[in-house]
Design an enzyme around this catalytic site. Structure first.
Site, PDB file in Angstrom:
ATOM      1  N   GLY A  70       0.832  -1.205   0.000  1.00 53.83           N
ATOM      2  CA  GLY A  70       0.000   0.000   0.000  1.00 53.83           C
ATOM      3  C   GLY A  70       0.861   1.247   0.000  1.00 53.83           C
ATOM      4  N   GLY A  71       0.655   2.084  -0.988  1.00 54.55           N
ATOM      5  CA  GLY A  71       1.468   3.303  -1.106  1.00 54.55           C
ATOM      6  C   GLY A  71       0.729   4.547  -0.679  1.00 54.55           C
ATOM      7  N   GLY A  72      -0.220   4.380   0.230  1.00 60.31           N
ATOM      8  CA  GLY A  72      -0.963   5.543   0.717  1.00 60.31           C
ATOM      9  C   GLY A  72      -0.156   6.313   1.740  1.00 60.31           C
TER      10      GLY A  72
ATOM     11  N   PHE B 234      -0.268   6.403   5.103  1.00 53.44           N
ATOM     12  CA  PHE B 234       0.281   5.733   6.287  1.00 53.44           C
ATOM     13  C   PHE B 234       1.308   4.677   5.901  1.00 53.44           C
ATOM     14  CE2 PHE B 234       0.567   5.785  10.593  1.00 53.44           C
ATOM     15  CZ  PHE B 234       0.272   4.614  11.255  1.00 53.44           C
TER      16      PHE B 234
ATOM     17  N   PHE C 269     -10.428  -2.904   0.416  1.00 46.00           N
ATOM     18  CA  PHE C 269      -9.731  -3.375  -0.786  1.00 46.00           C
ATOM     19  C   PHE C 269      -8.773  -4.518  -0.445  1.00 46.00           C
ATOM     20  CE2 PHE C 269     -11.664   0.175  -2.405  1.00 46.00           C
ATOM     21  CZ  PHE C 269     -11.149   1.375  -1.952  1.00 46.00           C
TER      22      PHE C 269
ATOM     23  N   LYS D 104     -13.646   3.787  16.013  1.00 47.68           N
ATOM     24  CA  LYS D 104     -13.335   5.199  16.286  1.00 47.68           C
ATOM     25  C   LYS D 104     -13.495   6.020  15.017  1.00 47.68           C
ATOM     26  CE  LYS D 104      -9.180   5.604  14.226  1.00 47.68           C
ATOM     27  NZ  LYS D 104      -8.745   6.712  13.320  1.00 47.68           N
TER      28      LYS D 104
ATOM     29  N   ARG E 222      -9.453  12.320   8.314  1.00 48.78           N
ATOM     30  CA  ARG E 222     -10.299  12.244   7.119  1.00 48.78           C
ATOM     31  C   ARG E 222     -11.738  11.940   7.519  1.00 48.78           C
ATOM     32  NH1 ARG E 222      -6.048   9.011   4.827  1.00 48.78           N
ATOM     33  NH2 ARG E 222      -6.545   7.647   6.559  1.00 48.78           N
TER      34      ARG E 222
END
Ligand code: NAI
Ligand code: 13P
Length: 450
Positions: A125-127, A129, A201, A309, A373
């Protein structure tokens, strides 16, 4: 407030909940007593209380105040206020020095060779975080190979050519962070795997790379949420998608905005696994002077808290978007904390987990700070925007949107009433306007607070 076991009975006035140190370990500190000041010309040391209205009078009172001399010495005490104040400073310094010595000895004993034996980690995952975690681990050891498996060729090229990920254009990534779109190359020979693909995903993503995953590769999951249709948590999704029920798993959670981790701001997280050796290894791999890692065995509690949360943060944002004020915010978040605790404990979580970093810690961060977000989605919903328009304008995920629907199904399964989190799901499904939700919540039966 119950006196703290750490500071002895007279510390009842001091909030002593040790954020970083488990109560059992801190050396006993002799009591430091603050009293409440009664308005009197010449307060006697025996009855001196401090509720100083301002700092000058507080300083005067501090100088005059003292721990009451022991009864047998009271009438003979000739020590002046200055000496008593010097004694108190000595007590505090002794306490602090003890704490620092204990911390250093614990750290030297705890040091293991996890980092020295770790040659390669992979980040799925390249997001934001995934990028922040990749940079964090890469900076711990320059020789460590950190491979990021990303979807987007442009992101891949930007990371390899300019050491930049578009999520953090002002941050140059360490040289030992390498991006690839080739799952086999990324996963081959990895000692640890950080999973940072959004929950919804993850199943399809993991099924697509399963052939390249070593059955013994420890997964450290950063993703927070519940899979909408199956209600599964990451600790279920990962082994099932990889078809390996024994895939080593650790959940990493707690109050941590990726941008603040990138900026090396002090952060505290918790790693949870049934495998104590694995949580210790993850703790050693990740700990640094700006990232503190606690360990825990309550995987369910950490995952449920981290997932729910996000839903509560949407509700908190709606309160802001509707301009309902701070009383309403506090009441709503307190109710939401109870709802999360009720469901999590019904699912086998420990209440102490829900009031720890992954619960209360992350709830406060995400509900009250605009960097979230999920809170931002709530603010925009509360101010009247349509969800489709909000999502169309975002290039990042708000996991709470999908998790909200899953929470309702879980609440029904475990027979737990969750009016606040249910209202979020109904607003997201466009079955309820934020205003109607507030009216319904405010007309709920006035029940006993539990
Ligand atoms: N960003 C943060 O501050 C924090 C995020 N997390 C969690 O980390 C997890 C990863 O989220 P972020 O890094 O924030 O992502 P992000 O919101 O920064 O970026 C979205 C990521 O999802 C990927 N993505 C989008 N559609 C996809 C699809 N159909 N298939 C596969 N991948 C797809 C994108 O390529 C991108 O890497 C989430 O569960 C989030 O809750 C946890 C703590 C902090
Ligand atoms: O999990 C997070 C902070 O701990 C990130 O929260 P958001 O996904 O709401 O930005």
């Amino acid at each position: 407030m119950a006196a703290s076991p750490l500071l002895g009975p007279s510390s009842a006035f001091i909030t002593s909940a040790p954020l970083f140190f488990p109560a059992a370990h801190i050396p006993k500190i002799s009591s430091i007593t603050f009293h409440h000041h009664q308005r009197s010309e010449k307060p006697s040391p025996l009855h001196l209380h401090i509720t100083a209205p301002n700092i000058d009078s507080y300083r005067r009172l501090r100088a005059a105040s003292a721990d009451p001399p022991p009864p047998d010495a009271a009438e003979t005490s000739t020590i002046g206020a200055a000496d008593r104040s010097k004694d108190r400073r000595k007590v505090v310094k002794l306490a602090w020095d003890k704490l620092v010595r204990w911390s250093r000895s614990w750290r030297s004993k705890a040091r293991t060779d996890v980092l020295s034996t770790t040659k390669k980690v992979v980040v799925l995952g390249g997001g934001s975080f995934g990028t922040a975690m990749a940079a964090h681990v890469a900076e711990k050891k320059a020789q460590l190979e950190v491979h990021m498996l990303v979807r987007d060729r442009q992101v891949c090229q930007s990371i390899n050519d300019r050491h930049l990920n578009l999520y953090f254009p002002e941050h140059k990534l360490p040289e030992n962070v390498i991006a690839t779109t080739d799952a086999k190359a990324a996963l081959c020979g990895a000692d640890y795997c950080f999973h940072a693909v959004p929950v919804q995903f993850s199943t399809s993503f993991l099924e697509g790379v399963a052939a390249y995953v070593d059955p013994g590769l420890p997964f450290i999951s950063l993703s927070k949420g519940l899979e909408l249709n199956t209600l599964r948590m990451m600790s279920q999704i990962i082994p099932q998608a990889l078809k390996n029920p024994r895939q080593p798993f650790v959940a990493l959670s707690g109050p941590s905005f990726a941008s603040e981790l990138m900026n090396k701001l002090p952060t505290a997280l918790v790693v949870a696994s049934k495998d104590k050796k694995l949580t210790n290894a993850a703790q050693q791999l990740l700990s640094s002077n700006h990232l503190r890692i606690s360990t825990c065995s309550d995987v369910t509690g950490v995952e449920i808290a981290g997932a729910l949360k996000n839903v509560l943060a949407i509700a908190a944002g709606i309160v802001v978007g509707m301009d309902l004020g701070n009383n309403c915010m506090a009441a709503l978040v307190a109710q939401g904390c109870s709802e999360i605790r009720w469901l999590a404990t019904k699912m086998g979580a420990k209440p102490t987990t829900i009031t720890g970093l992954s619960g209360t810690g992350d709830i406060m961060l995400t509900c009250f700070v605009d960097l979230s977000r999920n809170r931002t989605v709530g603010i925009r919903l509360g101010s009247g925007e349509k969800l489709d328009d909000i999502l169309g304008s975002m290039n990042q995920v708000a996991e709470g949107i999908s998790t909200a629907g899953a929470v309702i199904a879980l609440a029904q399964k475990y027979k737990v009433k969750m009016p606040v989190l249910t209202a979020v799901a109904r607003i997201i499904d466009n079955e309820l306007t934020p205003r109607a939700a507030v009216l319904e919540l405010m007309s709920l039966p006035q029940v006993e607070d539990v």
